[in-house]
Design a protein around this motif. Structure first.
Motif, PDB file in Angstrom:
ATOM      1  N   SER A 198       0.830  -1.199   0.000  1.00 36.06           N
ATOM      2  CA  SER A 198       0.000   0.000   0.000  1.00 36.06           C
ATOM      3  C   SER A 198       0.869   1.254   0.000  1.00 36.06           C
ATOM      4  CB  SER A 198      -0.902   0.004   1.237  1.00 36.06           C
ATOM      5  OG  SER A 198      -1.661   1.184   1.305  1.00 36.06           O
ATOM      6  N   GLY A 199       0.608   2.138  -0.949  1.00 40.79           N
ATOM      7  CA  GLY A 199       1.354   3.386  -1.032  1.00 40.79           C
ATOM      8  C   GLY A 199       2.656   3.259  -1.803  1.00 40.79           C
ATOM      9  N   ARG A 200       3.025   2.042  -2.196  1.00 44.03           N
ATOM     10  CA  ARG A 200       4.279   1.845  -2.940  1.00 44.03           C
ATOM     11  C   ARG A 200       4.032   1.195  -4.300  1.00 44.03           C
ATOM     12  NH1 ARG A 200       8.981   2.031   0.481  1.00 44.03           N
ATOM     13  NH2 ARG A 200       8.454   2.163   2.691  1.00 44.03           N
ATOM     14  N   THR A 201       3.120   0.224  -4.353  1.00 39.20           N
ATOM     15  CA  THR A 201       2.849  -0.481  -5.600  1.00 39.20           C
ATOM     16  C   THR A 201       1.780   0.257  -6.389  1.00 39.20           C
ATOM     17  OG1 THR A 201       3.313  -2.591  -4.485  1.00 39.20           O
ATOM     18  CG2 THR A 201       2.217  -2.688  -6.627  1.00 39.20           C
ATOM     19  N   SER A 202       2.096   0.631  -7.626  1.00 30.71           N
ATOM     20  CA  SER A 202       1.108   1.309  -8.469  1.00 30.71           C
ATOM     21  C   SER A 202       0.197   0.282  -9.138  1.00 30.71           C
ATOM     22  CB  SER A 202       1.820   2.142  -9.544  1.00 30.71           C
ATOM     23  OG  SER A 202       2.456   1.289 -10.480  1.00 30.71           O
ATOM     24  N   ARG A 203      -0.954   0.748  -9.610  1.00 29.25           N
ATOM     25  CA  ARG A 203      -1.877  -0.137 -10.318  1.00 29.25           C
ATOM     26  C   ARG A 203      -1.208  -0.729 -11.563  1.00 29.25           C
ATOM     27  NH1 ARG A 203      -7.321   0.046  -9.112  1.00 29.25           N
ATOM     28  NH2 ARG A 203      -7.939   1.570  -7.512  1.00 29.25           N
ATOM     29  N   THR A 204      -0.417   0.104 -12.233  1.00 33.70           N
ATOM     30  CA  THR A 204       0.265  -0.361 -13.444  1.00 33.70           C
ATOM     31  C   THR A 204       1.242  -1.484 -13.117  1.00 33.70           C
ATOM     32  OG1 THR A 204       0.085   1.813 -14.474  1.00 33.70           O
ATOM     33  CG2 THR A 204       1.763   0.321 -15.350  1.00 33.70           C
ATOM     34  N   GLN A 205       2.010  -1.311 -12.043  1.00 29.60           N
ATOM     35  CA  GLN A 205       2.954  -2.352 -11.638  1.00 29.60           C
ATOM     36  C   GLN A 205       2.234  -3.652 -11.287  1.00 29.60           C
ATOM     37  OE1 GLN A 205       4.860  -0.194  -8.450  1.00 29.60           O
ATOM     38  NE2 GLN A 205       6.748   0.057  -9.627  1.00 29.60           N
ATOM     39  N   ALA A 206       1.159  -3.530 -10.537  1.00 31.04           N
ATOM     40  CA  ALA A 206       0.404  -4.717 -10.134  1.00 31.04           C
ATOM     41  C   ALA A 206      -0.166  -5.443 -11.352  1.00 31.04           C
ATOM     42  CB  ALA A 206      -0.717  -4.326  -9.177  1.00 31.04           C
ATOM     43  N   LYS A 207      -0.703  -4.689 -12.295  1.00 30.60           N
ATOM     44  CA  LYS A 207      -1.304  -5.293 -13.491  1.00 30.60           C
ATOM     45  C   LYS A 207      -0.234  -5.964 -14.337  1.00 30.60           C
ATOM     46  CE  LYS A 207      -4.607  -4.226 -17.174  1.00 30.60           C
ATOM     47  NZ  LYS A 207      -3.887  -4.913 -18.263  1.00 30.60           N
ATOM     48  N   ARG A 208       0.905  -5.297 -14.527  1.00 29.30           N
ATOM     49  CA  ARG A 208       1.973  -5.876 -15.345  1.00 29.30           C
ATOM     50  C   ARG A 208       2.532  -7.135 -14.694  1.00 29.30           C
ATOM     51  NH1 ARG A 208       6.410  -1.674 -15.968  1.00 29.30           N
ATOM     52  NH2 ARG A 208       7.421  -3.442 -17.009  1.00 29.30           N
ATOM     53  N   ALA A 209       2.676  -7.115 -13.373  1.00 34.58           N
ATOM     54  CA  ALA A 209       3.186  -8.287 -12.665  1.00 34.58           C
ATOM     55  C   ALA A 209       2.223  -9.461 -12.798  1.00 34.58           C
ATOM     56  CB  ALA A 209       3.420  -7.961 -11.192  1.00 34.58           C
ATOM     57  N   GLN A 210       0.930  -9.170 -12.641  1.00 36.77           N
ATOM     58  CA  GLN A 210      -0.078 -10.223 -12.781  1.00 36.77           C
ATOM     59  C   GLN A 210      -0.045 -10.820 -14.184  1.00 36.77           C
ATOM     60  OE1 GLN A 210      -4.047  -9.067 -11.686  1.00 36.77           O
ATOM     61  NE2 GLN A 210      -4.986 -10.890 -12.574  1.00 36.77           N
ATOM     62  N   GLU A 211       0.059  -9.977 -15.197  1.00 36.85           N
ATOM     63  CA  GLU A 211       0.106 -10.458 -16.574  1.00 36.85           C
ATOM     64  C   GLU A 211       1.336 -11.312 -16.830  1.00 36.85           C
ATOM     65  OE1 GLU A 211      -0.096  -6.796 -18.683  1.00 36.85           O
ATOM     66  OE2 GLU A 211      -2.300  -6.670 -18.621  1.00 36.85           O
ATOM     67  N   GLN A 212       2.465 -10.904 -16.270  1.00 34.43           N
ATOM     68  CA  GLN A 212       3.701 -11.670 -16.472  1.00 34.43           C
ATOM     69  C   GLN A 212       3.605 -13.044 -15.814  1.00 34.43           C
ATOM     70  OE1 GLN A 212       7.334  -9.434 -16.483  1.00 34.43           O
ATOM     71  NE2 GLN A 212       8.447 -11.039 -15.373  1.00 34.43           N
ATOM     72  N   LEU A 213       3.024 -13.098 -14.630  1.00 36.18           N
ATOM     73  CA  LEU A 213       2.850 -14.371 -13.945  1.00 36.18           C
ATOM     74  C   LEU A 213       1.867 -15.270 -14.697  1.00 36.18           C
ATOM     75  CD1 LEU A 213       2.695 -13.090 -10.269  1.00 36.18           C
ATOM     76  CD2 LEU A 213       4.550 -14.432 -11.289  1.00 36.18           C
ATOM     77  N   GLU A 214       0.807 -14.674 -15.214  1.00 40.44           N
ATOM     78  CA  GLU A 214      -0.187 -15.454 -15.961  1.00 40.44           C
ATOM     79  C   GLU A 214       0.411 -16.010 -17.246  1.00 40.44           C
ATOM     80  OE1 GLU A 214      -3.356 -12.656 -16.309  1.00 40.44           O
ATOM     81  OE2 GLU A 214      -4.270 -13.229 -14.392  1.00 40.44           O
ATOM     82  N   ARG A 215       1.302 -15.253 -17.895  1.00 42.70           N
ATOM     83  CA  ARG A 215       1.962 -15.755 -19.105  1.00 42.70           C
ATOM     84  C   ARG A 215       2.839 -16.962 -18.786  1.00 42.70           C
ATOM     85  NH1 ARG A 215       2.394 -10.203 -20.495  1.00 42.70           N
ATOM     86  NH2 ARG A 215       4.502 -10.089 -19.614  1.00 42.70           N
ATOM     87  N   ALA A 216       3.337 -17.025 -17.551  1.00 41.01           N
ATOM     88  CA  ALA A 216       4.164 -18.157 -17.133  1.00 41.01           C
ATOM     89  C   ALA A 216       3.312 -19.324 -16.644  1.00 41.01           C
ATOM     90  CB  ALA A 216       5.131 -17.716 -16.028  1.00 41.01           C
TER      91      ALA A 216
END
Length: 228
Positions: A198-216
């Motif tokens: 909270s207060g450090r992770t942006s929505r963009t970072q969270a979305k990109r991380a989720q997408e990268q994990l899902e691709r794996a």
């Protein structure tokens, strides 16, 4: 989703068992435990991954490992953040080997594996540190792809032979967006949990991380909100 408050950089053992901090992590572990498939053979494996780096992010994996061990679950905590390890110092252990050493071994045997596992001050909890072998950055991905499944199989066998209880292997890793290595690990574990600060992770970072994990093809089970 689970929400954990207070300083996640502190170890669970620094707090009273009845504290809010302690209760939060024990509740998180209980929720994770309920999601296991009890018919699965061998130890359960999970990964805690964060989109980007922030101080103390390894504390969440460490604290869930402590909560599991305190709940009488034999647990191995692995520091797979090979370039920015932090768990060895956090637990104050002295070791001459760790994950990087095991990845570099051409032929892994039970004795070598056991020598790299460090006892901690928490009963039922062993730590596999990042290790002392120097592994070039360009080699890590190859070793994780070819050797990590072998190391993980060895750890599963070690736990199966040392205890009849259901056991747990927890990976702490580098931030998802900083290294492809975390996505590689996510592809071979039973569950992956994304840590959002909270207060450090942006929505963009969270979305990109989720997408990268899902691709794996990670089994992304839930999100843990760290309220710092």
């Amino acid at each position: 989703m689970a929400i954990l408050s207070q300083e996640q950089v502190s170890l669970l053992t620094d707090y009273d068992a009845d504290s809010t901090y302690s209760t939060a992590y024990h509740t998180l572990y209980a929720n994770i435990r309920f999601s296991w498939n009890d018919e699965q053979l061998g130890p359960h494996t999970i990964l805690f991954a964060t989109p980007a780096a922030y101080p103390g992010y390894a504390g969440a994996a460490a604290n869930v490992a402590i909560a599991a061990a305190q709940s009488n679950t034999p647990t191995i905590l692995i520091d797979a953040s090979l370039h920015t390890p932090g768990l060895q110092q956090r637990f104050g252990v002295v070791t001459s080997g760790g994950l990087s050493n095991l990845l570099a071994e051409e032929k892994l045997n039970a004795q070598t594996l056991a020598l790299c596992l460090s006892e901690t001050f928490v009963p039922n909890l062993r730590l596999l540190c990042a290790g002392t072998a120097t592994v070039p950055s360009q080699e890590i991905s190859r070793l994780l792809a070819t050797r990590l499944p072998v190391v993980l199989a060895g750890l599963r066998q070690y736990l199966a032979e040392s205890s009849s209880e259901q056991s747990l292997i927890i990976f702490n890793s580098a931030p998802v967006l900083a290294s492809i290595n975390t996505a590689q690990i996510s592809s071979i574990v039973d569950q992956t949990f994304l840590l959002i600060s909270s207060g450090r992770t942006s929505r963009t970072q969270a979305k990109r991380a989720q997408e990268q994990l899902e691709r794996a093809h990670a089994k992304l089970t839930g999100i843990v909100m760290l309220d710092v």
